[in-house]
Scaffold this motif. Structure first.
Motif, PDB file in Angstrom:
ATOM      1  N   THR A   2       0.791  -1.277  -0.072  1.00 47.65           N
ATOM      2  CA  THR A   2      -0.060   0.017   0.096  1.00 47.65           C
ATOM      3  C   THR A   2       0.975   1.354   0.148  1.00 47.65           C
ATOM      4  O   THR A   2       0.426   2.170  -0.866  1.00 47.65           O
ATOM      5  N   MET A   3       2.009   1.132   0.855  1.00 44.34           N
ATOM      6  CA  MET A   3       2.935   2.225   0.702  1.00 44.34           C
ATOM      7  C   MET A   3       3.378   2.570  -0.592  1.00 44.34           C
ATOM      8  O   MET A   3       3.817   3.632  -1.033  1.00 44.34           O
ATOM      9  N   THR A   4       3.880   1.617  -1.071  1.00 44.02           N
ATOM     10  CA  THR A   4       4.481   1.464  -2.448  1.00 44.02           C
ATOM     11  C   THR A   4       3.682   2.257  -3.686  1.00 44.02           C
ATOM     12  O   THR A   4       4.000   2.998  -4.403  1.00 44.02           O
ATOM     13  N   SER A   5       2.192   1.723  -3.609  1.00 48.18           N
ATOM     14  CA  SER A   5       1.349   2.327  -4.317  1.00 48.18           C
ATOM     15  C   SER A   5       1.159   3.674  -4.172  1.00 48.18           C
ATOM     16  O   SER A   5       0.909   4.615  -5.067  1.00 48.18           O
ATOM     17  N   VAL A   6       1.117   4.113  -2.930  1.00 54.19           N
ATOM     18  CA  VAL A   6       0.938   5.651  -2.446  1.00 54.19           C
ATOM     19  C   VAL A   6       2.412   6.389  -3.108  1.00 54.19           C
ATOM     20  O   VAL A   6       2.132   7.566  -3.557  1.00 54.19           O
ATOM     21  N   LEU A   7       3.485   5.838  -2.802  1.00 54.13           N
ATOM     22  CA  LEU A   7       4.665   6.525  -3.363  1.00 54.13           C
ATOM     23  C   LEU A   7       4.660   6.647  -4.973  1.00 54.13           C
ATOM     24  O   LEU A   7       5.115   7.717  -5.470  1.00 54.13           O
ATOM     25  N   ALA A  18      -4.659   9.713  -9.200  1.00 55.45           N
ATOM     26  CA  ALA A  18      -3.412   8.789  -9.201  1.00 55.45           C
ATOM     27  C   ALA A  18      -3.627   7.699  -7.976  1.00 55.45           C
ATOM     28  O   ALA A  18      -3.072   6.809  -8.381  1.00 55.45           O
ATOM     29  N   ILE A  19      -3.793   8.071  -6.782  1.00 52.85           N
ATOM     30  CA  ILE A  19      -3.833   7.309  -5.619  1.00 52.85           C
ATOM     31  C   ILE A  19      -5.058   6.033  -5.738  1.00 52.85           C
ATOM     32  O   ILE A  19      -4.452   4.908  -5.697  1.00 52.85           O
ATOM     33  N   PRO A  20      -6.036   6.309  -6.007  1.00 52.50           N
ATOM     34  CA  PRO A  20      -6.978   5.285  -6.223  1.00 52.50           C
ATOM     35  C   PRO A  20      -6.568   4.209  -7.440  1.00 52.50           C
ATOM     36  O   PRO A  20      -6.942   3.113  -7.289  1.00 52.50           O
ATOM     37  N   LEU A  21      -6.324   4.620  -8.406  1.00 52.61           N
ATOM     38  CA  LEU A  21      -5.880   4.025  -9.772  1.00 52.61           C
ATOM     39  C   LEU A  21      -4.653   3.215  -9.518  1.00 52.61           C
ATOM     40  O   LEU A  21      -4.518   1.806  -9.896  1.00 52.61           O
ATOM     41  N   THR A  22      -3.562   3.660  -8.772  1.00 52.86           N
ATOM     42  CA  THR A  22      -2.295   2.901  -8.577  1.00 52.86           C
ATOM     43  C   THR A  22      -2.500   1.967  -7.717  1.00 52.86           C
ATOM     44  O   THR A  22      -2.051   0.921  -7.597  1.00 52.86           O
ATOM     45  N   VAL A  48      -5.549  -0.003  -6.975  1.00 53.57           N
ATOM     46  CA  VAL A  48      -6.053  -0.852  -7.453  1.00 53.57           C
ATOM     47  C   VAL A  48      -5.029  -1.766  -8.539  1.00 53.57           C
ATOM     48  O   VAL A  48      -5.231  -3.009  -8.681  1.00 53.57           O
ATOM     49  N   SER A  49      -4.293  -0.933  -9.332  1.00 53.73           N
ATOM     50  CA  SER A  49      -3.460  -1.586 -10.055  1.00 53.73           C
ATOM     51  C   SER A  49      -2.423  -2.425  -9.520  1.00 53.73           C
ATOM     52  O   SER A  49      -2.029  -3.595  -9.905  1.00 53.73           O
ATOM     53  N   ALA A  50      -1.978  -1.912  -8.432  1.00 49.28           N
ATOM     54  CA  ALA A  50      -0.683  -2.539  -7.708  1.00 49.28           C
ATOM     55  C   ALA A  50      -1.510  -3.745  -6.819  1.00 49.28           C
ATOM     56  O   ALA A  50      -0.581  -4.924  -6.537  1.00 49.28           O
ATOM     57  N   THR A  51      -2.761  -3.809  -6.486  1.00 52.00           N
ATOM     58  CA  THR A  51      -3.023  -4.654  -5.334  1.00 52.00           C
ATOM     59  C   THR A  51      -4.079  -5.729  -5.644  1.00 52.00           C
ATOM     60  O   THR A  51      -4.307  -6.758  -5.030  1.00 52.00           O
ATOM     61  N   ILE A  52      -4.624  -5.623  -6.937  1.00 50.84           N
ATOM     62  CA  ILE A  52      -5.946  -6.196  -7.163  1.00 50.84           C
ATOM     63  C   ILE A  52      -5.551  -7.616  -7.444  1.00 50.84           C
ATOM     64  O   ILE A  52      -6.515  -8.542  -6.960  1.00 50.84           O
ATOM     65  N   ALA A  53      -4.494  -8.286  -7.749  1.00 47.11           N
ATOM     66  CA  ALA A  53      -4.119  -9.583  -7.794  1.00 47.11           C
ATOM     67  C   ALA A  53      -3.306 -10.045  -6.607  1.00 47.11           C
ATOM     68  O   ALA A  53      -3.742 -11.127  -6.144  1.00 47.11           O
ATOM     69  N   CYS A  54      -2.338  -9.175  -6.151  1.00 52.52           N
ATOM     70  CA  CYS A  54      -1.552 -10.022  -4.930  1.00 52.52           C
ATOM     71  C   CYS A  54      -2.345 -10.064  -3.687  1.00 52.52           C
ATOM     72  O   CYS A  54      -2.380 -10.826  -3.055  1.00 52.52           O
ATOM     73  N   PHE A  55      -3.157  -8.896  -3.386  1.00 56.73           N
ATOM     74  CA  PHE A  55      -3.839  -8.961  -2.255  1.00 56.73           C
ATOM     75  C   PHE A  55      -4.748  -9.955  -2.185  1.00 56.73           C
ATOM     76  O   PHE A  55      -5.061 -10.634  -1.196  1.00 56.73           O
ATOM     77  N   ASN A  56      -5.533 -10.269  -3.167  1.00 60.77           N
ATOM     78  CA  ASN A  56      -6.718 -11.010  -3.182  1.00 60.77           C
ATOM     79  C   ASN A  56      -6.289 -12.477  -3.068  1.00 60.77           C
ATOM     80  O   ASN A  56      -7.013 -13.410  -2.333  1.00 60.77           O
ATOM     81  N   ILE A  57      -5.272 -12.847  -3.831  1.00 60.99           N
ATOM     82  CA  ILE A  57      -4.905 -14.097  -3.898  1.00 60.99           C
ATOM     83  C   ILE A  57      -4.109 -14.466  -2.430  1.00 60.99           C
ATOM     84  O   ILE A  57      -4.348 -15.434  -1.673  1.00 60.99           O
ATOM     85  N   LEU A  58      -3.374 -13.429  -1.982  1.00 61.64           N
ATOM     86  CA  LEU A  58      -2.961 -13.544  -0.400  1.00 61.64           C
ATOM     87  C   LEU A  58      -3.901 -13.787   0.834  1.00 61.64           C
ATOM     88  O   LEU A  58      -3.970 -14.541   1.261  1.00 61.64           O
ATOM     89  N   TYR A  59      -4.811 -12.923   0.567  1.00 61.93           N
ATOM     90  CA  TYR A  59      -5.801 -12.733   1.547  1.00 61.93           C
ATOM     91  C   TYR A  59      -6.731 -14.249   1.447  1.00 61.93           C
ATOM     92  O   TYR A  59      -7.183 -14.703   2.555  1.00 61.93           O
ATOM     93  N   SER A  60      -7.074 -14.650   0.339  1.00 64.08           N
ATOM     94  CA  SER A  60      -7.609 -16.103   0.261  1.00 64.08           C
ATOM     95  C   SER A  60      -7.035 -17.137   0.982  1.00 64.08           C
ATOM     96  O   SER A  60      -7.482 -17.815   1.477  1.00 64.08           O
ATOM     97  N   MET A  66       7.199  -1.171  -6.785  1.00 62.39           N
ATOM     98  CA  MET A  66       5.956  -1.490  -6.641  1.00 62.39           C
ATOM     99  C   MET A  66       5.619  -2.532  -7.689  1.00 62.39           C
ATOM    100  O   MET A  66       4.909  -3.839  -7.147  1.00 62.39           O
ATOM    101  N   SER A  67       6.122  -2.838  -8.687  1.00 63.17           N
ATOM    102  CA  SER A  67       6.017  -3.911  -9.790  1.00 63.17           C
ATOM    103  C   SER A  67       6.476  -4.922  -9.147  1.00 63.17           C
ATOM    104  O   SER A  67       5.695  -6.137  -9.114  1.00 63.17           O
ATOM    105  N   PHE A  68       7.864  -5.156  -8.577  1.00 64.50           N
ATOM    106  CA  PHE A  68       8.328  -6.343  -8.259  1.00 64.50           C
ATOM    107  C   PHE A  68       7.830  -6.797  -6.803  1.00 64.50           C
ATOM    108  O   PHE A  68       7.751  -7.893  -6.564  1.00 64.50           O
ATOM    109  N   THR A  69       7.311  -5.779  -6.018  1.00 63.31           N
ATOM    110  CA  THR A  69       6.689  -6.102  -4.927  1.00 63.31           C
ATOM    111  C   THR A  69       5.173  -6.838  -5.012  1.00 63.31           C
ATOM    112  O   THR A  69       4.953  -7.859  -4.466  1.00 63.31           O
ATOM    113  N   ALA A  70       4.653  -6.277  -6.032  1.00 64.55           N
ATOM    114  CA  ALA A  70       3.217  -7.122  -6.435  1.00 64.55           C
ATOM    115  C   ALA A  70       3.576  -8.489  -7.004  1.00 64.55           C
ATOM    116  O   ALA A  70       2.763  -9.458  -6.604  1.00 64.55           O
ATOM    117  N   LEU A  71       4.752  -8.476  -8.092  1.00 62.81           N
ATOM    118  CA  LEU A  71       5.122  -9.808  -8.408  1.00 62.81           C
ATOM    119  C   LEU A  71       5.345 -10.985  -7.456  1.00 62.81           C
ATOM    120  O   LEU A  71       4.818 -11.866  -7.380  1.00 62.81           O
TER     121      LEU A  71
END
Length: 372
Positions: A119-124, A165-169, A171-183, A279-284
């Motif tokens: 979340t911090m990297t997406s805000v950055l 910029a904040i909401p779009l980044t 969503v783009s950074a977290t939509i995949a990794c957050f949901n798989i991780l939380y599942s 952010m990209s490598f963190t999400a990956l």
């Protein structure tokens, strides 16, 4: 902080934040804007059909496609994860929540750290995009479009873009990794429950076969529930992971091509480049970690089961034990295709593809420079 605190914060950032009415409105308007920009830019590409134009505006085009894919996928993915979380919560007794295994607590803590960091990297990244630079009119297609057709409103569109910029980044950074991780995290509590039940069954005296039968039935029910939840998460998530990977790979290659073909100075863009790379490598890494964890949980249960002293049980309990082993034989994977899944191997393959693209473009750039 305890297990429930970690999971509440993760749930808010993964699910509950998308129930906010203001964010829903922002994402809906952003979705319409992204569709408009992608359609217009696609028309421009087809109309001009020039390599230089494609190289220069390729990154902004694929960013638009990637963001649009994330915005379209967000409702489906959030609904899937929320339904899994609710079903697990209904199946989890208060007794289990009061005595959460240490491994589940540690895993939830690591997930909490990762969610906060991402979340911090997406805000950055959002901050880096909000800070204006002298080359913004050349890099962002929206700015070009506004300057060309609506010059009087160009400053308004630039301000609107920076506000989004904040909401779009995020969503783009977290939509995949957050949901798989939380599942995985909501399923992991059931997995730890299975491991505790295996220890309890193994500690039962061999003469008490009825108690062993009860423990095996409880274990089988817990395992089947966690497996069904994991399969549901894997099947629903894989439909969105594939287009995200395609768009992400195309975006990565277009950025690398642009970097080597661009003849100006990128000094003003270093902050953006570094923040987007982090952010990209963190999400990956998070996506690969979560996918691998979903694959490994069956192995963890299987390794615990093979250490059980099953040979002292009666025939009925041995048959139930065999049913459990057979159920563990088929791995759960979030697949792109028959041969590619979301796991550590996928992360290594994408890293290899990135560095191979950089190597090829560097050679082409050197050969191009040497020809003059």
């Amino acid at each position: 902080m305890n297990y429930e605190d970690y999971m509440k914060i993760c749930r808010f950032l993964v699910i509950d934040v998308y129930h906010l009415k203001c964010l829903q409105l922002v994402l809906f308007l952003s979705k319409l804007g992204a569709i408009f920009l992608v359609v217009v830019q696609t028309y421009q590409f087809l109309a001009r059909f020039e390599v230089d134009y494609f190289v220069q505006d390729g990154p902004s085009y694929f960013i638009g496609l990637y963001v649009l894919t994330c915005l379209l996928a967000q409702p489906l993915v959030t609904e899937t994860v929320e339904s899994i979380a609710e079903s697990v919560e209904q199946n989890t007794s208060q007794t289990i929540m009061k005595s959460v295994p240490k491994r589940a607590k540690k895993s939830a803590f690591y997930s909490f750290i990762y969610v906060v960091w991402t979340t911090m990297t997406s805000v950055l990244v959002a901050i880096s995009l909000m800070i204006p630079t002298k080359d913004d009119d050349d890099f962002f297609f929206l700015f070009k479009l506004a300057n060309m057709y609506l010059p009087k409103w160009s400053n308004f569109f630039k301000f609107l873009y920076r506000c989004l910029a904040i909401p779009l980044t995020y969503v783009s950074a977290t939509i995949a990794c957050f949901n798989i991780l939380y599942s995985f995290q909501v399923i992991n509590l059931q997995v730890q429950k299975c491991l505790q039940q295996i220890k309890k069954t193994n500690a039962t005296i061999a003469t008490n076969q009825k108690e062993i039968t009860r423990n095996l039935k409880t274990l089988l029910n817990s395992f089947l529930f966690s497996e069904n939840s994991a399969w549901e998460a894997a099947k629903r998530t894989q439909f969105i992971i594939l287009p995200l990977k395609i768009m992400g790979s195309a975006l990565m290659m277009s950025i690398v091509v642009f970097y080597f073909w661009f003849e100006g100075s990128l000094r003003d863009q270093y902050f953006r480049i570094c923040s987007i790379t982090i952010m990209s490598f963190t999400a990956l890494l998070g996506t690969a970690w979560a996918g691998q964890a979903i694959e490994d949980y069956k192995t963890e249960i299987f390794n615990a089961l093979v250490e059980v002293e099953w040979y002292v049980w009666d025939e009925f309990n041995k048959k139930m034990y065999l049913m459990l082993l057979i159920s563990l034989s088929k791995p759960i994977k979030i697949k792109f295709s028959e041969n590619i899944s979301v796991n550590y191997e996928m992360g290594v393959q994408m890293a290899k593809a990135f560095f191979s693209t950089v190597s090829v473009m560097e050679r082409l750039h050197k050969s191009k420079s040497g020809s003059f």
